[in-house]
Design a protein around this motif. Structure first.
Motif, PDB file in Angstrom:
ATOM      1  N   VAL A 189      50.236  41.866  15.694  1.00  0.00           N
ATOM      2  CA  VAL A 189      51.093  40.763  16.146  1.00  0.00           C
ATOM      3  C   VAL A 189      52.427  40.785  15.401  1.00  0.00           C
ATOM      4  N   LEU A 190      52.371  40.905  14.085  1.00  0.00           N
ATOM      5  CA  LEU A 190      53.598  40.858  13.295  1.00  0.00           C
ATOM      6  C   LEU A 190      54.511  42.040  13.598  1.00  0.00           C
ATOM      7  N   VAL A 191      53.933  43.242  13.685  1.00  0.00           N
ATOM      8  CA  VAL A 191      54.751  44.426  13.970  1.00  0.00           C
ATOM      9  C   VAL A 191      55.418  44.300  15.333  1.00  0.00           C
ATOM     10  N   ILE A 192      54.672  43.886  16.335  1.00  0.00           N
ATOM     11  CA  ILE A 192      55.246  43.776  17.679  1.00  0.00           C
ATOM     12  C   ILE A 192      56.325  42.704  17.720  1.00  0.00           C
ATOM     13  N   GLN A 193      56.143  41.598  17.024  1.00  0.00           N
ATOM     14  CA  GLN A 193      57.164  40.562  17.025  1.00  0.00           C
ATOM     15  C   GLN A 193      58.442  41.045  16.343  1.00  0.00           C
ATOM     16  N   VAL A 194      58.318  41.779  15.246  1.00  0.00           N
ATOM     17  CA  VAL A 194      59.511  42.321  14.601  1.00  0.00           C
ATOM     18  C   VAL A 194      60.233  43.277  15.554  1.00  0.00           C
ATOM     19  N   ILE A 195      59.471  44.130  16.227  1.00  0.00           N
ATOM     20  CA  ILE A 195      60.073  45.092  17.155  1.00  0.00           C
ATOM     21  C   ILE A 195      60.709  44.373  18.334  1.00  0.00           C
ATOM     22  N   ARG A 196      60.051  43.330  18.852  1.00  0.00           N
ATOM     23  CA  ARG A 196      60.631  42.576  19.966  1.00  0.00           C
ATOM     24  C   ARG A 196      61.975  41.968  19.585  1.00  0.00           C
ATOM     25  N   ALA A 197      62.060  41.439  18.377  1.00  0.00           N
ATOM     26  CA  ALA A 197      63.323  40.866  17.927  1.00  0.00           C
ATOM     27  C   ALA A 197      64.410  41.929  17.888  1.00  0.00           C
ATOM     28  N   TRP A 198      64.062  43.114  17.378  1.00  0.00           N
ATOM     29  CA  TRP A 198      65.039  44.214  17.335  1.00  0.00           C
ATOM     30  C   TRP A 198      65.435  44.654  18.742  1.00  0.00           C
ATOM     31  N   LEU A 199      64.461  44.783  19.628  1.00  0.00           N
ATOM     32  CA  LEU A 199      64.747  45.196  20.998  1.00  0.00           C
ATOM     33  C   LEU A 199      65.709  44.235  21.686  1.00  0.00           C
ATOM     34  N   ASP A 200      65.588  42.955  21.355  1.00  0.00           N
ATOM     35  CA  ASP A 200      66.388  41.949  22.046  1.00  0.00           C
ATOM     36  C   ASP A 200      67.817  41.865  21.528  1.00  0.00           C
ATOM     37  N   THR A 201      68.069  42.309  20.285  1.00  0.00           N
ATOM     38  CA  THR A 201      69.374  42.053  19.681  1.00  0.00           C
ATOM     39  C   THR A 201      70.133  43.297  19.232  1.00  0.00           C
ATOM     40  N   ALA A 202      69.456  44.420  19.012  1.00  0.00           N
ATOM     41  CA  ALA A 202      70.128  45.583  18.416  1.00  0.00           C
ATOM     42  C   ALA A 202      70.765  46.467  19.489  1.00  0.00           C
ATOM     43  N   PRO A 203      72.035  46.863  19.338  1.00  0.00           N
ATOM     44  CA  PRO A 203      72.663  47.765  20.306  1.00  0.00           C
ATOM     45  C   PRO A 203      71.925  49.090  20.453  1.00  0.00           C
ATOM     46  N   GLU A 204      71.331  49.590  19.343  1.00  0.00           N
ATOM     47  CA  GLU A 204      70.621  50.875  19.405  1.00  0.00           C
ATOM     48  C   GLU A 204      69.391  50.816  20.303  1.00  0.00           C
ATOM     49  N   ALA A 205      68.912  49.606  20.600  1.00  0.00           N
ATOM     50  CA  ALA A 205      67.738  49.457  21.456  1.00  0.00           C
ATOM     51  C   ALA A 205      68.077  49.674  22.921  1.00  0.00           C
ATOM     52  N   ARG A 206      69.327  49.965  23.209  1.00  0.00           N
ATOM     53  CA  ARG A 206      69.752  50.220  24.586  1.00  0.00           C
ATOM     54  C   ARG A 206      70.248  51.650  24.749  1.00  0.00           C
ATOM     55  N   GLN A 207      69.612  52.544  24.006  1.00  0.00           N
ATOM     56  CA  GLN A 207      69.968  53.958  24.064  1.00  0.00           C
ATOM     57  C   GLN A 207      68.714  54.788  24.295  1.00  0.00           C
ATOM     58  N   GLY A 208      68.892  56.005  24.825  1.00  0.00           N
ATOM     59  CA  GLY A 208      67.808  56.975  24.942  1.00  0.00           C
ATOM     60  C   GLY A 208      66.628  56.492  25.767  1.00  0.00           C
ATOM     61  N   TRP A 209      65.427  56.782  25.268  1.00  0.00           N
ATOM     62  CA  TRP A 209      64.191  56.457  25.979  1.00  0.00           C
ATOM     63  C   TRP A 209      64.074  54.962  26.249  1.00  0.00           C
ATOM     64  N   LEU A 210      64.508  54.146  25.311  1.00  0.00           N
ATOM     65  CA  LEU A 210      64.453  52.698  25.514  1.00  0.00           C
ATOM     66  C   LEU A 210      65.397  52.269  26.622  1.00  0.00           C
TER      67      LEU A 210
END
Length: 322
Positions: A189-210
């Motif tokens: 739960v904690l790992v996925i929530q941290v990753i979800r927060a990053w996915l929602d806000t980080a510019p790098e989360a909109r590159q490559g495979w993601l």
């Protein structure tokens, strides 16, 4: 180091959300650390693992080469996705000891208590070493920054964080039967929530495979491929899933993912097969069909080209490791 802002974390849906649904972790080690100042711990490289640190009392400094030292207070958690070396200290400049040189009280193969330090101010940390258990998880981890930090939230929208951290602290303290299983689920739960927060806000989360997973059309094709890797997919059929022409689909897929779709499919199948072989005693012809190969011979040739060893060797290695 990436740090989330103090706001609610929205859910990630669609193909990216489905990828997170495949995110599974195996708990390798859990440690409840009771650390009295001055103290310092030098954590070595942990290949193939990620580490999650939850400060349940006190505070400490986290140091990772290439990033600024981070002061971590109670109710905060930090994820180091790629098992890179890092250090914890009670204060900047405090001497450190190698992690594996510090005596621990081992309660089971995977759970231990560490008491260390000079007798001063107390810091308590629940520390988890986790291994991503699916190729989707490992691909996602490969795109994460070296450190993700989730600050303690003070607003009502972050009640999930407070509740989960309280459960982590309770399980780490109580040492009840099933505690390791509980900690593994809470770590998920904690790992996925941290990753979800990053996915929602980080510019790098909109590159490559993601970026490909977020793309409305390419994401549909990836979802279909991931759901049925055994299917005899063609570029034309995947383009149909995406609602695109064959040529436009092939070009956009390669541009976003970084490799042609048929090569991606072959790699995905073999990585799934590699993981499956380490856990399953299924006959090789069955494994071959499960992952889209019409014959055992074709599967074995492709597998050996990719991994340098035959499938049977991976199975034997997995059995010995288990």
């Amino acid at each position: 180091m990436w740090t989330t802002p103090s706001c609610a974390i929205p859910a990630v849906t669609g193909p990216l959300g489905e990828t997170l649904h495949m995110f599974r972790l195996t708990g390798t080690l859990y440690c409840r650390a009771e650390l009295s100042a001055p103290w310092g711990i030098d954590v070595p490289t942990l290949p193939g693992c990620m580490t999650l640190q939850v400060v349940t009392a006190g505070r400490c400094w986290l140091e990772v080469d290439g990033t600024e030292p981070q002061l971590i207070g109670p109710g905060s958690l930090t994820l180091i996705p790629d098992g890179i070396p890092h250090r914890f200290r009670s204060a900047p400049g405090a001497p450190t000891e190698p992690l594996f040189d510090i005596p621990v009280q081992r309660l089971s193969d995977r759970y231990e208590i560490m008491r260390h330090g000079g007798g001063g101010e107390l810091t308590q940390i629940t520390y988890a070493v986790l291994r991503p258990d699916h190729i989707a998880a490992r691909r996602l981890v490969a795109q994460l920054p070296p450190v993700l930090h989730l600050d303690r939230f003070d607003d009502d929208d972050a009640g999930w964080l407070h509740s989960t951290l309280r459960l982590v602290a309770r399980e780490a303290q109580a040492l009840q039967p099933g505690g390791e299983t509980m900690l593994t689920r809470l770590a998920d739960v904690l790992v996925i929530q941290v990753i979800r927060a990053w996915l929602d806000t980080a510019p790098e989360a909109r590159q490559g495979w993601l970026a490909a997973l977020r793309d409305e059309q390419i994401g549909r094709a990836l979802t279909a491929l991931h759901r049925a890797p055994e299917h005899d997919w063609s570029v034309a059929e995947l383009a149909q899933q995406a609602g695109m022409s064959r040529s436009a689909f092939a070009a956009r897929f390669t541009d976003l993912v970084g490799e042609p779709v048929i090569r991606y499919l072959a790699t995905w199948r073999l990585q799934l097969a590699h993981d499956h072989l380490r856990r399953s005693a299924e006959p090789l012809p069955v494994v071959a069909r499960r992952f889209g190969y019409q014959s055992e011979a074709a599967f074995c040739r492709a597998f050996k080209r990719a991994y340098g060893v035959p499938p049977g060797q991976v199975r034997r290695d997995g059995a010995e490791a288990g």
